[in-house]
Every structure is written in C-alpha cells, then in structure tokens.
Design a protein around this motif. Structure first.
Motif, PDB file in Angstrom:
ATOM      1  N   UNK A 435       0.809  -1.221   0.000  1.00  0.00           N
ATOM      2  CA  UNK A 435       0.000   0.000   0.000  1.00  0.00           C
ATOM      3  C   UNK A 435       0.838   1.265   0.000  1.00  0.00           C
ATOM      4  N   UNK A 436       2.162   1.116  -0.002  1.00  0.00           N
ATOM      5  CA  UNK A 436       3.041   2.281  -0.078  1.00  0.00           C
ATOM      6  C   UNK A 436       3.458   2.849   1.254  1.00  0.00           C
ATOM      7  N   UNK A 437       3.243   2.141   2.335  1.00  0.00           N
ATOM      8  CA  UNK A 437       3.631   2.652   3.652  1.00  0.00           C
ATOM      9  C   UNK A 437       5.135   2.497   3.839  1.00  0.00           C
ATOM     10  N   UNK A 438       5.724   3.485   4.543  1.00  0.00           N
ATOM     11  CA  UNK A 438       7.145   3.426   4.866  1.00  0.00           C
ATOM     12  C   UNK A 438       7.363   2.425   6.001  1.00  0.00           C
ATOM     13  N   UNK A 439       8.615   1.971   6.220  1.00  0.00           N
ATOM     14  CA  UNK A 439       8.868   1.054   7.349  1.00  0.00           C
ATOM     15  C   UNK A 439       8.396   1.627   8.689  1.00  0.00           C
ATOM     16  N   UNK A 440       8.585   2.931   8.898  1.00  0.00           N
ATOM     17  CA  UNK A 440       8.150   3.540  10.158  1.00  0.00           C
ATOM     18  C   UNK A 440       6.623   3.510  10.265  1.00  0.00           C
ATOM     19  N   UNK A 441       5.922   3.812   9.167  1.00  0.00           N
ATOM     20  CA  UNK A 441       4.460   3.772   9.195  1.00  0.00           C
ATOM     21  C   UNK A 441       3.957   2.350   9.417  1.00  0.00           C
ATOM     22  N   UNK A 442       4.628   1.383   8.819  1.00  0.00           N
ATOM     23  CA  UNK A 442       4.238  -0.010   9.019  1.00  0.00           C
ATOM     24  C   UNK A 442       4.438  -0.430  10.474  1.00  0.00           C
ATOM     25  N   UNK A 443       5.548   0.000  11.061  1.00  0.00           N
ATOM     26  CA  UNK A 443       5.811  -0.335  12.459  1.00  0.00           C
ATOM     27  C   UNK A 443       4.794   0.334  13.381  1.00  0.00           C
ATOM     28  N   UNK A 444       4.524   1.624  13.115  1.00  0.00           N
ATOM     29  CA  UNK A 444       3.635   2.365  14.005  1.00  0.00           C
ATOM     30  C   UNK A 444       2.194   1.903  13.892  1.00  0.00           C
ATOM     31  N   UNK A 445       1.756   1.504  12.713  1.00  0.00           N
ATOM     32  CA  UNK A 445       0.349   1.175  12.501  1.00  0.00           C
ATOM     33  C   UNK A 445       0.033  -0.298  12.715  1.00  0.00           C
ATOM     34  N   UNK A 446       1.015  -1.176  12.513  1.00  0.00           N
ATOM     35  CA  UNK A 446       0.734  -2.610  12.577  1.00  0.00           C
ATOM     36  C   UNK A 446       1.565  -3.292  13.672  1.00  0.00           C
ATOM     37  N   UNK A 447       2.875  -3.202  13.561  1.00  0.00           N
ATOM     38  CA  UNK A 447       3.742  -3.982  14.454  1.00  0.00           C
ATOM     39  C   UNK A 447       3.606  -3.554  15.912  1.00  0.00           C
ATOM     40  N   UNK A 448       3.726  -2.239  16.170  1.00  0.00           N
ATOM     41  CA  UNK A 448       3.687  -1.768  17.556  1.00  0.00           C
ATOM     42  C   UNK A 448       2.342  -2.044  18.239  1.00  0.00           C
ATOM     43  N   UNK A 449       1.199  -1.763  17.608  1.00  0.00           N
ATOM     44  CA  UNK A 449      -0.077  -2.091  18.278  1.00  0.00           C
ATOM     45  C   UNK A 449      -0.225  -3.571  18.589  1.00  0.00           C
TER      46      UNK A 449
END
Length: 544
Positions: A435-449
C-alpha cells in the motif's frame, strides 16, 4: 443316516494362558485394580496428614481459648474429609487444595497486614498489658540489703554463641537446683544435675554450660536477662553470681497505675495509646498493643515528618517503576526488531550474548554494579575519566539505579518481544508495503499495536514488580543518599524500602505504621493494574 454338519471344531485353550479375546480386558481390570489401590493408599496418607495437622493446630487454639478459630479448623477438616471420601464433587476435589493454599499464603497475610495497620504494634507495644506490667516490674529490679545470692552457671539449650540463655542456680539453704529464663524459674531433678561443693552447677542434662570465654562474649545478653520470681526477679552479678532483687516499680490494680516505691512517682494506664503515662506526659518505655483506628493513616497523610517523605518517595517510586519498565521495554524491543530483520546474520550468537544478564543471579550483578559505580576505584569513573560521586548525590544516584535496572531488565523484554514479533503474520507487514507505507508507518500502525496487545499483561506485571523492587535499591544504593535530618527516607528509596526501614530501622520498629504504608502500596498497585488491564482489554477488542 445323517451327515454331521461341517464346521470348526471345539476351541482348545492352553491352561497356562488367558482365554482368547480376553487378555486386553484382563490387563485393564488388573490395571484398574492397581490404580484403585494406589489411589486409596495416597488418599489415606493425605487424609491422615490432614487429621494430624488439624489435631496439632487444635491444642494451641484450645489453650488460647480461641473457640472461633477452633470451630473453623474443625469445619474445614470435616469438609475435606467429606469431599475426598465421597465420589461426588469431582471439580471441587481439584479446586479446593489450590483455594486453601491461596487463602493461607495470600489472603491471610494481606488481612493480617491490613489489621496490623490499625494498631500501634511495634517496639514497646508488642504484647498485652499484662506482659507490659511484668516487663516494667522485672526491669526495675534492684539489689537491696538482704537479697538472696546464688552461685550462677550460665547455660543454653542451643548453640553456645547464639542459643537462648538459661541461668542455673542452686539455693544455698536447701540445695535445690533451678533453671531460669524469661518465663521464670523451674526446679530440676537432682539426678539430672551435678553440683560442685561451692554450689555451682557443673553439668545438667539437656543444657550446655558456657565456659568463661563463651560467657564473656555474651556478657551483654547475660546482664540483660531477667528471670521473674515470686518475690521479685533474678539477675546476674557478674558471670558466676546471681541475686534475687526487688522491683522498685509495682503495678497497683486499684488505680490502674505503676508506682515507683523510691520516688513515689505514678504512671497511669492510658488505654488509647497503650502506655503508662505520668501527669507531666512522660511515658514508660514498655507499653502494650491496642487498636488505634485510623491514626496511622492520618499520620501518613498529615504528619509532616511522615507525609513529606512518603509523598516524595511515592513520586520517585512511580518514576523508577515507569522508567525501568519503559526503558527495558524500548531497549528490548529495539534489539528484537534489529535481530528480526532477515538481513541480519549471526542472530543466534547475538541472542546468546544478549540474554547473559538474565541468566546471571541478579543479587550478584547488583553488588558488582555497586562496585562499578564506586567513586574512587569504580570501573565507570576510571573508564571515562570521571569523578562523580554516584551514590552521594540525589540525581546521580537515581540515574545509576535506573541504568543498573535497565541492564538487568532488557533481556527479559528482548525475549518476549522476539516471541511476539515471530507471532505477527508477515502478510500484514507485506500488505502495508504494497500500500506504499514506509517502514516507520508499518511499524507504528501494525507492528507496535500488535506488540502492545501481546505484551501489555507482561508490562503491567513488570511495573508491579519494579514498583516493589527492593533488591534493585537495597543492594546498590541502600536507599541513599540521606538528608542529615532524615535518616529514614533516602533519595532513591522506594516505598517498599521506606517501609522496611520503618519496620526494622535502628531508631525503633513501627510495624503498625509500616503496615499502613504497605496498605497504600497494595492499593496503588491494584488500582494501576486494574486500569491498565481494562485498557488492554479494549485494545484487544480493537485489534481482534
């Protein structure tokens, strides 16, 4: 002529073998019988132990006339026998033992601590009023003209260096030998003792007589031992002589007071504070335990000498628990993320090295870190060319204990974060990349939660542990540094170390006040945990 029907002949069976088709049932029956016998044997042993423990516990209850406790003991024992001698209530057979242990080792200590918070229990207020009267009278014993004197042998029933002391004395008039301790005098059988011509006891069955060197090393304990007698009390006059003195302070039941026969001074009993008080306000050191209601709670919240250190320690306690838990989680998670990357090589070696602090005894590591922060010869100052007095200043001591806890705690968070990361489906992070998310956005939106959902219960338990982490403070800074006018509360003290110092400090134990602080600690941790678990459940509902 009829022809016999064709078919199989009669089945023959070897007498030494089991019937064909029955060996499985026979073995099952034998196994069932063996299991039943072994189960019955275990049940008999356990119920026998239960009955023995109940009988053993009943005697002290009867002696103390605690009829309610005796009734509870009898009802509990009868209930256990009924439960395990009947075939019904199968779930209860498994739940009841755990429930009883929970009550014995969790509920009862909490209730006892809470009840102690409403008393003045502590030094000078440990026993009953009768105990206080006896202590006051025996403590005022003095040798007067005409006091009886005895040849004294100091003995013990245990180790000569640490065992409880006993006075062995022989009456010069009758030759009767008696053994005396804080419970009083008791006559010994003449056949069990050996007495020298001067009246000194040289041997006694069941007692170890101290030699001169052993007695000299415990001279302070010998001087402090007072043996109550019918006419006063027995005290030592050196290591080989004893005298029966007279109490100059006596209790008068008519006025409920203690009078000094030499000075005529009077101390009247005050049931509210559990002490004998003179008209000018002077209290005798020996008092008794009474219920003081909410007085201890009021002292913690309103007494400047208590409330100031309490609230200051509380703020630092939260900072230490949050800093330790948050710091170890962040460091452990970052290391786990780094080693979770598929581009990382040698991850197994790194993981072994990184969990070494977790594998070593924490108390030993805490002592090593304390030496490393030493001002004069510590590794930290020598390595970086510093001259910081780490445990001599308020903020440097706080930074030091948090750094030590960070080093000790991150391996645990690293391990649990590694397991949680491996449980997150790769499809989720790959979908965010598509979907074009950056690694930081992926971490903040998926991995961290998802990590927080999995690790929130562990973070809550880690917070509760660090809130009461007495080892981390006591073995490094010992709660210091301390203000000159307040040796009870230090800059790095947690509430638990502050409570320990209140209960066992050199200035006198205050168990009631310490129990009150423990109640506050329990309430704070319970509230924080309840709120955190509620937020965790809401997170689980969102990401489930």
């Amino acid at each position: 002529m009829s022809t016999p029907l064709s078919g199989p002949g009669p089945v023959t069976q070897d007498p030494g073998r089991e019937p064909t088709g029955l060996p499985g049932k026979s073995r099952a029956a034998r196994h069932h019988a063996l299991t039943s016998v072994s189960g019955l044997l275990v049940k008999v042993i356990l119920l026998g132990l239960t009955a023995a423990i109940a009988i053993w516990a009943a005697f002290p209850l009867v002696e103390a006339q605690m009829w309610l406790g005796l009734a509870i003991l009898a009802a509990t024992t009868a209930g256990l026998f009924y439960l395990y001698l009947t075939r019904r209530h199968i779930p209860a057979k498994y739940l009841v033992p755990g429930t009883l242990f929970l009550i014995a080792f969790q509920v009862v200590p909490v209730l006892y601590t809470a009840s102690t918070a409403f008393t003045n229990f502590g030094d000078g207020h440990r026993g009953s009023k009768d105990d206080a009267v006896v202590a006051i009278q025996t403590g005022s014993v003095k040798q007067v003209p005409g006091s009886a004197e005895y040849a004294l042998s100091v003995a013990t029933e245990g180790d000569p260096a640490t065992g409880p002391l006993v006075f062995l004395v022989s009456d010069p008039a009758t030759g009767v030998v008696s053994a005396g301790d804080t419970g009083g005098l008791r006559q010994l059988d003449p056949a069990d003792v050996t007495v020298a011509p001067g009246g000194k006891v040289t041997a006694a069955d069941g007692y170890t007589i101290l030699n001169f060197g052993q007695a000299s090393s415990r001279s302070q304990d010998i001087t402090g031992l007072v043996v109550p007698t019918s006419d006063g009390a027995l005290r030592s006059a050196g290591l080989s002589r004893a005298y029966e003195g007279k109490a100059i302070r006596a209790y008068d039941a008519g006025c409920d007071c203690v009078r000094d026969t030499e000075t005529g001074r009077t101390w009247t009993a005050d049931e509210e504070i559990g002490a004998f008080v003179a008209p000018d306000g002077e209290q005798l050191a020996q008092g008794w335990q009474v219920n003081v209601g909410l007085k201890n709670f009021a002292r913690v919240l309103t007494d400047p000498a208590i409330s100031g250190p309490f609230f200051g320690t509380l703020l630092w306690n939260f900072a230490f628990a949050i800093g330790s838990t948050g710091g170890t989680f962040l460091l452990g998670m970052l290391i786990a993320l780094a080693l979770h990357s598929p581009r990382m090589r040698g991850t197994n070696l790194y993981r072994i090295l990184l969990i070494l602090p977790y594998a070593m005894p924490s108390f030993a590591m805490l002592l090593i870190w304390r030496d490393m922060f030493n001002t004069d010869f510590g590794l930290i100052n020598n390595l970086f060319g510093l001259g910081v007095d780490w445990f001599g200043q308020e903020w440097s001591a706080r930074v030091a204990v948090i750094l030590v806890q960070l080093w000790l705690g991150y391996p645990y968070m690293f391990l649990v974060a590694t397991g949680a990361l491996q449980a997150i489906p790769k499809e989720l992070t790959e979908a965010t990349s598509v979907d074009g998310a950056s690694p930081w956005q992926s971490f903040r939106s998926v991995t961290l939660p998802l990590l927080l959902v999995a690790l929130s219960p562990l973070l809550i338990s880690s917070f509760a542990f660090n809130f009461n982490n007495i080892n981390a403070i006591w073995m490094t800074s010992e709660g210091g540094p301390f203000e000159p006018d307040n040796p009870r509360s230090g800059a790095t003290d947690l509430l638990i170390t502050y409570t320990y110092r209140l209960a066992f400090g050199a200035q006198g134990a205050e168990y009631g006040l310490a129990a009150t602080v423990s109640v506050f600690i329990f309430a704070i941790v319970a509230v924080v945990s309840a709120v955190s678990f509620a937020r965790t459940r809401r997170q689980e509902e969102v990401y489930s």
